[in-house]
Structures are given as C-alpha cells and as structure tokens.
Scaffold this active site. Structure first.
Site, PDB file in Angstrom:
ATOM      1  N   HIS A 121      12.501  48.578  37.816  1.00 22.23           N
ATOM      2  CA  HIS A 121      11.204  49.168  38.162  1.00 22.23           C
ATOM      3  C   HIS A 121      10.282  49.045  36.951  1.00 22.23           C
ATOM      4  O   HIS A 121      10.698  49.341  35.822  1.00 22.23           O
ATOM      5  CB  HIS A 121      11.396  50.638  38.547  1.00 22.23           C
ATOM      6  CG  HIS A 121      10.149  51.244  39.100  1.00 22.23           C
ATOM      7  ND1 HIS A 121       9.727  51.024  40.389  1.00 22.23           N
ATOM      8  CD2 HIS A 121       9.215  52.031  38.516  1.00 22.23           C
ATOM      9  CE1 HIS A 121       8.585  51.651  40.579  1.00 22.23           C
ATOM     10  NE2 HIS A 121       8.253  52.271  39.470  1.00 22.23           N
TER      11      HIS A 121
ATOM     12  N   GLY B 231       9.141  36.087  42.004  1.00 23.66           N
ATOM     13  CA  GLY B 231      10.486  35.708  41.578  1.00 23.66           C
ATOM     14  C   GLY B 231      10.618  35.218  40.152  1.00 23.66           C
ATOM     15  O   GLY B 231      11.542  34.461  39.851  1.00 23.66           O
TER      16      GLY B 231
ATOM     17  N   ASN C   3      11.452  37.135  37.619  1.00 21.44           N
ATOM     18  CA  ASN C   3      12.707  37.744  37.152  1.00 21.44           C
ATOM     19  C   ASN C   3      13.910  37.032  37.745  1.00 21.44           C
ATOM     20  O   ASN C   3      14.890  36.769  37.046  1.00 21.44           O
ATOM     21  CB  ASN C   3      12.758  39.226  37.527  1.00 21.44           C
ATOM     22  CG  ASN C   3      12.083  40.104  36.510  1.00 21.44           C
ATOM     23  OD1 ASN C   3      12.627  40.381  35.451  1.00 21.44           O
ATOM     24  ND2 ASN C   3      10.859  40.523  36.816  1.00 21.44           N
TER      25      ASN C   3
ATOM     26  N   ASN D 241      18.369  47.775  40.670  1.00 22.61           N
ATOM     27  CA  ASN D 241      16.955  47.409  40.796  1.00 22.61           C
ATOM     28  C   ASN D 241      16.290  47.559  39.433  1.00 22.61           C
ATOM     29  O   ASN D 241      16.768  48.288  38.562  1.00 22.61           O
ATOM     30  CB  ASN D 241      16.278  48.347  41.800  1.00 22.61           C
ATOM     31  CG  ASN D 241      14.817  48.023  42.004  1.00 22.61           C
ATOM     32  OD1 ASN D 241      14.431  46.846  42.121  1.00 22.61           O
ATOM     33  ND2 ASN D 241      13.973  49.042  42.033  1.00 22.61           N
TER      34      ASN D 241
ATOM     35  N   LEU E 144      13.766  49.102  51.764  1.00 31.47           N
ATOM     36  CA  LEU E 144      14.944  49.915  51.451  1.00 31.47           C
ATOM     37  C   LEU E 144      16.194  49.153  51.882  1.00 31.47           C
ATOM     38  O   LEU E 144      16.180  48.450  52.895  1.00 31.47           O
ATOM     39  CB  LEU E 144      14.887  51.237  52.227  1.00 31.47           C
ATOM     40  CG  LEU E 144      13.903  52.284  51.723  1.00 31.47           C
ATOM     41  CD1 LEU E 144      13.919  53.492  52.666  1.00 31.47           C
ATOM     42  CD2 LEU E 144      14.226  52.713  50.301  1.00 31.47           C
TER      43      LEU E 144
HETATM   44  C1  GRF Z   1       8.868  43.207  38.489  1.00 32.35           C
HETATM   45  O1  GRF Z   1       7.863  43.661  37.648  1.00 32.35           O
HETATM   46  C2  GRF Z   1       9.863  44.302  38.781  1.00 32.35           C
HETATM   47  O2  GRF Z   1       9.803  45.369  37.908  1.00 32.35           O
HETATM   48  C3  GRF Z   1       9.467  44.810  40.123  1.00 32.35           C
HETATM   49  O3  GRF Z   1       8.888  43.731  40.787  1.00 32.35           O
HETATM   50  C4  GRF Z   1       8.354  42.819  39.856  1.00 32.35           C
HETATM   51  C5  GRF Z   1       8.786  41.461  40.290  1.00 32.35           C
HETATM   52  O4  GRF Z   1       8.134  40.467  39.550  1.00 32.35           O
HETATM   53  N1  GRF Z   1      10.558  45.459  40.807  1.00 32.35           N
HETATM   54  P1  GRF Z   1       8.616  38.973  39.672  1.00 32.35           P
HETATM   55  O5  GRF Z   1       8.530  38.575  41.148  1.00 32.35           O
HETATM   56  O6  GRF Z   1       9.997  38.903  39.160  1.00 32.35           O
HETATM   57  O7  GRF Z   1       7.652  38.192  38.846  1.00 32.35           O
END
Ligand code: GRF
Length: 200
Positions: free
Chosen positions: A104, A12, A14, A102, A87
C-alpha cells in the site's frame, strides 16, 4: 523452487520489478500474472518477460472458482498483490492463508480502505500536510488494507510536494523493498496443503 503469482489491475511497474528480481533466483520465480482488466499494461509487461498471463472476470474470481483452479494448477505457493483493486474472495484467502500479501502506498492504518489507491492516497497525504508518507506491506484478509502489517518504511513529504512527486518517491521505496520482503517470506514457506480444490 517456489511459484509466485502476481495479481494486478494496472500499470504493473511493481509486478515487472518483482518478475525481474526473481528471474535469476533459485528459491522462487514468478510463474503467473493474473489481471481483472483485459487491457491492463501489467499483462503486456508480463508477456514481454515470458510470464504466463491470465485475464479473469468477476464471476471467475468470486463464483465459479476458475481463478483458484489456475492457482492450484500452476502450483502457486504465494500470491503477491501489486496494484490489485478487488477484494480477494474467501476461498482463496482460506487456501492461501498467510501466503497473500499486498503493498500500500502510504503508512497504514492511515489512508487505507476502499477507493484509497494511487493518486487519491498521495493527494490526501498532501492535503493533510503530513510530514511523512511511505509504504506498507501487509498480509491480505477479507477487508481492504487491514491484514497484519509486515513492513513499513517512510519518506519525507516536502512542502512543495505534488501527488506525482510523492508517487515517485513511494514507487522508489516499493521497488527497493517489495521483492526482498517477498523473498524473505517465500524462503520460509512450508509446502502448500491443498484443502478442497473441487469446492474451490
Ligand atoms: C503501487 O503504488 C502500490 O502501492 C499500489 O498500487 C500501485 C501499483 O503501481 N498497491 P504499479 O502498477 O506497480 O506501477
């Protein structure tokens, strides 16, 4: 003020970055963080930032409709996936059509699909000796990593790159761009029309 929900399964970072970004905005805020993992670090991060959290089980997402009811109860306008590994079911995709995105950690359509997350992605990029990787922000549909692409940006893959060092570069791009892309989309959102909450 628009309400954002974040769906996440893991660490988490991000999610926390997005929470902080919107904490002093008057256009939108993160109102709910939901996870399918009870012990996920993301829930602790959200709680530490005074954001309401919800843990849900498989059947509450796919069968009994608890998750969509939460989203509607808390008047969620926009859904952000940030390291979410399931999903999204059709009822949520339909209700939130064009309102789920999302991120990626690679340049889709390369390195996408089931099982392609975290270290697996960076290892594959390095194994293929790619010169570049990056991030992709895309709309979410019924399939893994296949919705329309909204934004991509790149970083160099150095000859001595490791999965960890590449993950660090990619995370830096994510922190820089994801909140701003969300903000741009949320600012243009019309009001949500609730389709059929009872059938959800
Ligand atoms: C991120 O690198 C994102 O691209 C992917 O999952 C990862 C999550 O990382 N979908 P975090 O939990 O936010 O550190």
């Amino acid at each position: 003020m628009r309400n954002i929900a974040i769906l996440a399964s893991g660490t988490g970072t991000n999610a926390e970055n997005i929470i902080k970004y919107f904490s002093n905005k008057n256009t939108a805020k993160v109102s709910l963080v939901l996870s399918n993992k009870r012990q996920a670090q993301v829930l602790k991060r959200a709680e530490a930032n005074n954001i309401r959290t919800v843990f849900f089980e498989h059947k509450e997402f796919y069968i009994t409709g608890e998750v969509i009811r939460y989203l509607l109860l808390y008047k969620i306008d926009f859904i952000v996936l940030a390291g979410f590994l399931w999903l999204v079911p059709e009822n949520i995709i339909e209700q939130y059509n064009g309102r789920i995105i999302n991120i990626h950690p690679a340049l889709l359509p390369a390195y996408g699909g089931k099982g392609m997350y975290g270290e697996a992605v960076h290892k594959a990029v390095i194994a293929n000796q790619d010169k570049e990787s990056g991030i992709t922000i895309h709309y979410v549909n019924k399939l893994y990593d296949q919705g329309d692409i909204i934004f991509q940006t790149r970083c160099k893959v150095d000859p001595a790159e490791t999965p960890d060092s590449l993950a660090e570069k990619v995370h830096a791009l994510e922190y820089m761009h994801y909140p701003k892309i969300i903000e741009g989309l949320v600012e243009k959102l019309p009001d949500l029309i609730i389709k059929s909450p009872d059938e959800a």
